[in-house]
Scaffold this motif. Sequence first.
Motif, PDB file in Angstrom:
ATOM      1  N   THR A  61      45.667  35.122  41.895  1.00 27.48           N
ATOM      2  CA  THR A  61      44.801  33.931  41.936  1.00 27.48           C
ATOM      3  C   THR A  61      43.954  33.778  40.666  1.00 27.48           C
ATOM      4  N   ARG A  79      49.065  27.142  35.348  1.00 29.01           N
ATOM      5  CA  ARG A  79      49.478  26.525  36.602  1.00 29.01           C
ATOM      6  C   ARG A  79      50.274  25.283  36.234  1.00 29.01           C
ATOM      7  N   THR A 109      47.710  35.387  35.363  1.00 27.88           N
ATOM      8  CA  THR A 109      48.189  34.764  36.608  1.00 27.88           C
ATOM      9  C   THR A 109      49.073  33.582  36.227  1.00 27.88           C
ATOM     10  N   GLN A 115      53.485  36.008  41.037  1.00 29.66           N
ATOM     11  CA  GLN A 115      53.753  35.991  42.484  1.00 29.66           C
ATOM     12  C   GLN A 115      54.989  36.844  42.798  1.00 29.66           C
TER      13      GLN A 115
END
Lengths: 249, 249
Positions: A61, A79, A109, A115
């Motif tokens: 996160t 992102r 991240t 992930q």
Amino acid sequence: MYKLNKKDKKMRNLEVCLSPALVDLHELEGKIVVVIDILRATSCITAGLATGVEKIVPVATIEETLSYRQKGFLVAGERNGKKIEGFDLGNSPFNYMARECQGKSVVITTTNGTQAIKKSLPAKEIIIGSFLNLSAIVKYLQHKQEDIVLFCAGWKNRFNMEDTLFAGAVAEQLAQEVEMNCDASLAARQLFLQAREDIAGFLQNSSHVKRLGRLNGAEDVQFCSKIDKFDIVPILQGNEILPHLPYKG
Amino acid sequence: MYKLNKKDKKMRNLEVCLSPALVDLHELEGKIVVVIDILRATSCITAGLATGVEKIVPVATIEETLSYRQKGFLVAGERNGKKIEGFDLGNSPFNYMARECQGKSVVITTTNGTQAIKKSLPAKEIIIGSFLNLSAIVKYLQHKQEDIVLFCAGWKNRFNMEDTLFAGAVAEQLAQEVEMNCDASLAARQLFLQAREDIAGFLQNSSHVKRLGRLNGAEDVQFCSKIDKFDIVPILQGNEILPHLPYKG
């Protein structure tokens, strides 16, 4: 007494997982997992650790990432393919090879790569693969005995072409030494054989290259398609990814 | 006034879903779904309806299948590639083309194919594809306006080669008329182009062909790899699959 042939010898198994949404179909316990996110997390990690970054901590996160800043880490991530506002580094491999990263620790991240690393945790060992360190990955795997899962991070659980091509490249190089019983490994290998002469060219029609094209990522795509630019294997140890020279066993 | 070129014209979209485990990534509402289970459910359905079976009802469970016996249906299906004990028909297309099936209604449950049909229910229309009716499927789709999802039933949620090759065959034939933005369609098409000269030969190394080989299914594989043996399109109407001649619109 009879002659031992290939069929009698129990060979290690190699499987390809085409998406994080399919990872539950693969047993990871006791195996080596190669996490693959060619555009761009695993290429960034490889490039960074090969050129002076000390260690990289992958986290899921944005909040967790920020908590590392006070520990002196450079904060990195994206992102939807875009650098996160206020972060030190985005997700271009050139960011990680910059002078200001030398000797530093980085926390990262990303949409898919970090992930996939988290989903790989049940494995015995987790290493980080990219075209940039293809031969190092293959040699490292050749020195091990464990079964292998090549884990494509994909794009938001979708199949993607560049990760599959890399899985196919590893499968092709290990073909004589491993058992491959899943159609995903067969498909990955066939696709790599079609693409091998011009990886970047083959990827021109892929969805993520088009996406990066819109984000001015053409140089990244060229760079991330280069084979064997570095000879390290990034390995997850505890919660840190550290560089490893495969020839040292 | 300007000339309308391909880029200005809004084209229909075509996506490939490589596994039932990935179907949630695709919006099915308002679209035509082609369900694909080459070995062997959708080949059986096509062969049966083309040669005299009146209708075929796909159901998910063995219990539900058996409840149709008292309504005069022939009871058909397999689990793990083997005919279910006590059933009239297994999952070989030759079963469905036999004289005793003429004019009959059949209820069918299979490991992957009937489950994929159930997962397709949100779609506007569901049709059944196989190499046996490839051109009929393509022509049918060409007469429609809706976006298309080619849904590979796979094997227990795993990617499989034969369903992907068929998706690639459809994608290749529609390439000039549809937009394809997913890497799965790109991969399927590339794999089909490699396999097209000898589908059955290309499949020799695939996992399901090996599985069927152990179950004496070599003739089925040969048959299910034949292109355009029939010209019907099986369409789900209510809970029944009925044959449709595409040229009649």
